[in-house]
Design a protein around this motif. Structure first.
Motif, short mmCIF file in Angstrom:
data_model
loop_
_atom_site.label_atom_id
_atom_site.label_comp_id
_atom_site.label_asym_id
_atom_site.label_seq_id
_atom_site.Cartn_x
_atom_site.Cartn_y
_atom_site.Cartn_z
N ALA A 78 0.69 -1.31 -0.01
CA ALA A 78 0.06 -0.10 0.10
C ALA A 78 0.77 1.18 0.12
CB ALA A 78 -0.87 0.02 1.34
N GLN A 79 2.10 1.10 0.13
CA GLN A 79 2.92 2.31 0.24
C GLN A 79 3.38 2.52 -1.38
OE1 GLN A 79 6.08 2.28 3.31
NE2 GLN A 79 4.75 0.56 4.17
N SER A 80 2.73 3.85 -1.89
CA SER A 80 2.91 4.04 -3.03
C SER A 80 4.43 4.45 -3.57
CB SER A 80 2.07 5.02 -3.44
OG SER A 80 2.19 6.24 -2.89
N ASP A 81 5.22 5.03 -2.23
CA ASP A 81 6.70 5.41 -2.54
C ASP A 81 7.85 4.62 -3.07
OD1 ASP A 81 5.96 8.34 -2.24
OD2 ASP A 81 6.25 8.04 0.06
N ILE A 82 7.36 3.31 -2.41
CA ILE A 82 8.23 2.23 -2.70
C ILE A 82 8.87 1.81 -4.06
CG2 ILE A 82 9.02 -0.27 -1.93
CD1 ILE A 82 8.52 1.85 0.43
N PRO A 83 7.74 1.56 -4.82
CA PRO A 83 8.47 1.37 -6.37
C PRO A 83 9.07 2.66 -6.93
CG PRO A 83 5.98 0.83 -6.09
CD PRO A 83 6.41 1.58 -4.94
N GLY A 84 8.91 3.73 -6.46
CA GLY A 84 9.48 5.19 -7.07
C GLY A 84 10.98 5.04 -6.56
N ILE A 85 10.93 4.76 -5.25
CA ILE A 85 12.26 4.82 -4.61
C ILE A 85 13.24 3.91 -5.17
CG2 ILE A 85 13.64 4.37 -2.60
CD1 ILE A 85 11.04 5.53 -0.81
N LEU A 86 12.69 2.57 -5.39
CA LEU A 86 13.58 1.25 -6.04
C LEU A 86 14.08 1.99 -7.45
CD1 LEU A 86 11.80 -1.70 -4.58
CD2 LEU A 86 13.90 -0.78 -3.84
N SER A 87 12.97 2.57 -8.22
CA SER A 87 13.22 2.55 -9.53
C SER A 87 14.37 3.84 -9.67
CB SER A 87 12.09 3.29 -10.29
OG SER A 87 12.44 3.51 -11.40
N SER A 88 14.25 4.61 -8.48
CA SER A 88 15.29 5.97 -8.43
C SER A 88 16.66 5.41 -8.13
CB SER A 88 14.74 6.91 -7.56
OG SER A 88 15.90 8.15 -7.31
N ILE A 89 16.83 4.51 -7.07
CA ILE A 89 18.08 4.42 -6.48
C ILE A 89 18.89 3.13 -7.32
CG2 ILE A 89 17.41 5.04 -4.30
CD1 ILE A 89 17.00 2.18 -3.46
N PHE A 90 17.99 2.31 -8.07
CA PHE A 90 18.72 0.97 -8.74
C PHE A 90 18.51 1.23 -10.27
CE2 PHE A 90 17.69 -0.95 -4.54
CZ PHE A 90 19.03 -1.25 -4.08
N GLY A 91 17.58 1.78 -10.82
CA GLY A 91 17.29 2.05 -12.30
C GLY A 91 17.19 0.78 -12.82
N ASP A 92 17.91 0.70 -13.76
CA ASP A 92 17.97 -0.52 -14.70
C ASP A 92 18.68 -1.89 -14.34
OD1 ASP A 92 20.38 -0.02 -15.33
OD2 ASP A 92 20.47 0.39 -17.45
N LYS A 93 19.26 -1.49 -13.10
CA LYS A 93 19.93 -2.75 -12.37
C LYS A 93 18.99 -3.43 -11.40
CE LYS A 93 23.85 -1.32 -13.96
NZ LYS A 93 24.72 -2.43 -15.04
N LEU A 94 17.64 -2.85 -11.25
CA LEU A 94 16.61 -3.30 -10.18
C LEU A 94 16.37 -5.03 -10.46
CD1 LEU A 94 14.83 -2.91 -7.74
CD2 LEU A 94 12.98 -2.15 -9.59
N ASN A 95 16.25 -5.35 -11.70
CA ASN A 95 15.71 -6.76 -12.06
C ASN A 95 17.22 -7.64 -11.76
OD1 ASN A 95 13.28 -6.54 -12.59
ND2 ASN A 95 13.56 -6.05 -14.93
N GLY A 96 18.26 -7.05 -12.05
CA GLY A 96 19.54 -7.96 -11.89
C GLY A 96 19.77 -8.04 -10.29
N LEU A 97 19.46 -7.09 -9.61
CA LEU A 97 19.44 -7.30 -7.90
C LEU A 97 18.47 -8.22 -7.47
CD1 LEU A 97 20.27 -6.23 -5.12
CD2 LEU A 97 18.58 -4.54 -5.40
N ILE A 98 17.26 -8.24 -8.01
CA ILE A 98 16.39 -9.21 -7.61
C ILE A 98 16.72 -10.74 -7.79
CG2 ILE A 98 14.07 -10.15 -7.92
CD1 ILE A 98 13.10 -6.98 -8.26
N ASN A 99 17.19 -10.86 -9.15
CA ASN A 99 17.58 -12.15 -9.62
C ASN A 99 18.67 -12.75 -8.80
OD1 ASN A 99 15.37 -11.68 -11.43
ND2 ASN A 99 16.77 -11.10 -13.13
N ALA A 100 19.82 -11.82 -8.75
CA ALA A 100 20.97 -12.26 -8.06
C ALA A 100 20.88 -12.60 -6.59
CB ALA A 100 22.00 -11.13 -8.07
N VAL A 101 19.87 -12.08 -5.97
CA VAL A 101 19.55 -12.44 -4.55
C VAL A 101 18.55 -13.76 -4.57
CG1 VAL A 101 18.40 -11.63 -2.57
CG2 VAL A 101 19.80 -9.98 -3.49
N ALA A 102 17.84 -13.76 -5.42
CA ALA A 102 16.96 -14.82 -5.47
C ALA A 102 17.94 -16.17 -5.56
CB ALA A 102 16.06 -14.74 -6.44
N THR A 103 18.89 -16.07 -6.61
CA THR A 103 19.79 -17.14 -6.85
C THR A 103 20.64 -17.52 -5.46
OG1 THR A 103 19.99 -16.67 -9.04
CG2 THR A 103 21.47 -18.07 -8.16
N TYR A 104 21.21 -16.54 -4.82
CA TYR A 104 22.15 -16.57 -3.66
C TYR A 104 21.27 -17.24 -2.53
CZ TYR A 104 24.12 -15.06 0.70
OH TYR A 104 24.40 -14.87 2.19
#
Length: 433
Positions: A78-104
């Motif tokens: 319900a916190q609308s700020d979260i997606p915008g913050i993640l997009s701002s701080i990680f940009g196009d690296k966001l999916n890479g972060l999610i995938n790498a942590v999932a594998t780890y």
């Protein structure tokens, strides 16, 4: 010494949230704990990168009005700020972060993404509450975030780095490692360099060698370069990743079991770490699901080689333990297995039924945290729980003993992260006579 905001955030991501998230996402508690251990430093590092970003500062300031929610897991969406913050701080690296942590962590990408939202919400809420409690304006929040840059790089758990998160030069660019004296900008931000070619005046040409020695280099130099390139490629392909597992014996000695996995280099010359994948392990014509080189594979190989049959007594067997790859208990419990654990126990049952003359011993271990007397009891209770479980499957007569060793053989310091200490919380089995 600057405040380490990560220590404050950890208070919102404790065992209760781990257990709730594991149940909600259908993952193991150990996997959830490992994922949080990897995501938290990355999120705080990302916020530190964007310490002057108005969107980030606004979101933290707004969260200070309510402080940290008591139900972060339930209210994150319900916190609308979260997606915008993640997009701002990680940009196009966001999916890479999610995938790498999932594998780890051994969890799904969906679970990793949901946990990233939870961790970010906890970080923003904690920062907001701290700002409110200490009367920090946006400038104060910005300064607090910048102070975190020196705390982040050393907090990632073992086996995880910013490089493995597919971040490229992300950490170098933003000075997460204070020991680095020079920070290189990403390739797309490198200053443009104009190249000027010198052209000889029209009608003039430099002298060229036409003697025999000059002609040799025309083919010899390319050949030498080709040989050098071939050697480099061969060396890269020969790089190996070595995993060392220390296993305690009954006598108190530690046996080191080393397995080597060839890891080919990728296009950038970096070694690619091989990921364990379940495959069919042959048990006299029956296929068991397990890792190649994992517990089942090693035990079956030992039995097929007549290693057990030829062992004269228990002394010949007590130095070789086999760690379970998938059997884990819920945190603090001695009678509740995590999801997916019974599958490997069923594999052990199948092995014992295929070799009815073989006998085994069960061992339980804990990390270094907590009271040692309680650790001894917990590890012994867990070992006996598995022994009772095997008895119900009709192979109890093949289990000679079940012992708990507590933290006696733990190798990771008690001050390490929960994800790092998870390697010491394990169950193991060995053959016995």
């Amino acid at each position: 010494m600057s405040l380490n905001i990560i220590d404050l955030i950890k208070g919102q991501l404790g065992p209760a949230l781990v257990s709730q998230a594991a149940s909600q996402f259908g993952e193991s508690e150990s996997g959830i704990s490992k994922a949080i251990g990897g995501l938290l430093p990355a999120v705080v590092g990302g916020l530190a990168n964007d310490a002057d970003n108005p969107h980030v500062l606004d979101a933290i300031s707004r969260s200070s009005l309510n402080g940290v929610s008591g139900n972060i897991l339930g209210e994150t969406s319900a916190q609308s700020d979260i997606p915008g913050i993640l997009s701002s701080i990680f940009g196009d690296k966001l999916n890479g972060l999610i995938n790498a942590v999932a594998t780890y962590a051994g969890i799904s990408n969906n679970s990793s993404g949901a946990l990233l939202n939870v961790v970010t919400a906890a970080a923003v809420g904690t920062l907001g509450k701290y700002a409110a409690d200490n009367n920090l304006d946006k400038t104060g929040i910005s300064n607090l975030l910048k102070e975190q840059q020196g705390n982040v790089s050393g907090l990632l758990p073992a086996g995880l780095s910013f490089a493995s998160l597919s971040m490229g030069d992300w950490d170098a660019r933003y000075k997460f490692d204070n020991d680095r004296d020079q920070i290189n900008a990403p390739a797309h931000e490198e200053p443009k360099v104009d190249v000027t070619r010198s052209v000889a005046p029209e009608g003039t040409f430099p002298d060229r060698k036409t003697d025999e020695g000059g002609s040799i280099w025309k083919w010899l130099l390319p050949l030498l370069l080709l040989i050098a390139a071939g050697y480099f490629i061969w060396q890269q392909c020969e790089k190996k990743e070595t995993t060392i597992t220390t296993t305690p014996t009954d006598s108190g000695n530690v046996v080191t079991d080393t397995s080597t996995v060839t890891s080919p280099a990728n296009a950038t010359g970096q070694t690619v770490t091989a990921t364990k994948v379940d495959e069919d392990i042959d048990l006299n014509g029956t296929a068991l699901k397990g890792y190649r080189g994992g517990m089942e594979d090693q035990m079956i190989g030992f039995l097929k080689s007549d290693g057990y049959k030829n062992a004269k007594d228990d002394e010949a067997l007590k130095t070789q333990w086999y760690n379970f790859d998938h059997v884990n208990f819920k945190m603090g419990s001695a009678n509740q297995l995590e999801a997916g654990s019974e599958g490997q126990l069923q594999n052990l049952v199948a092995i014992l039924k295929a070799y009815p003359d073989a006998k085994i011993k069960i061992g339980g271990y804990t990390d270094k945290t907590g009271d040692e007397a309680k650790n001894m009891k917990l590890s012994a209770d867990r070992a006996n729980f598995i022994k009772s479980w095997l008895d119900k499957q009709g192979v109890g007569s093949q289990v000679t003993a079940a012992d708990g060793y507590g933290s006696e053989f733990a190798t990771v310091d008690a001050s390490a992260s929960d994800a790092e200490r998870a390697t010491d919380r394990r169950m193991a089995v060995r053959f016995s006579k």
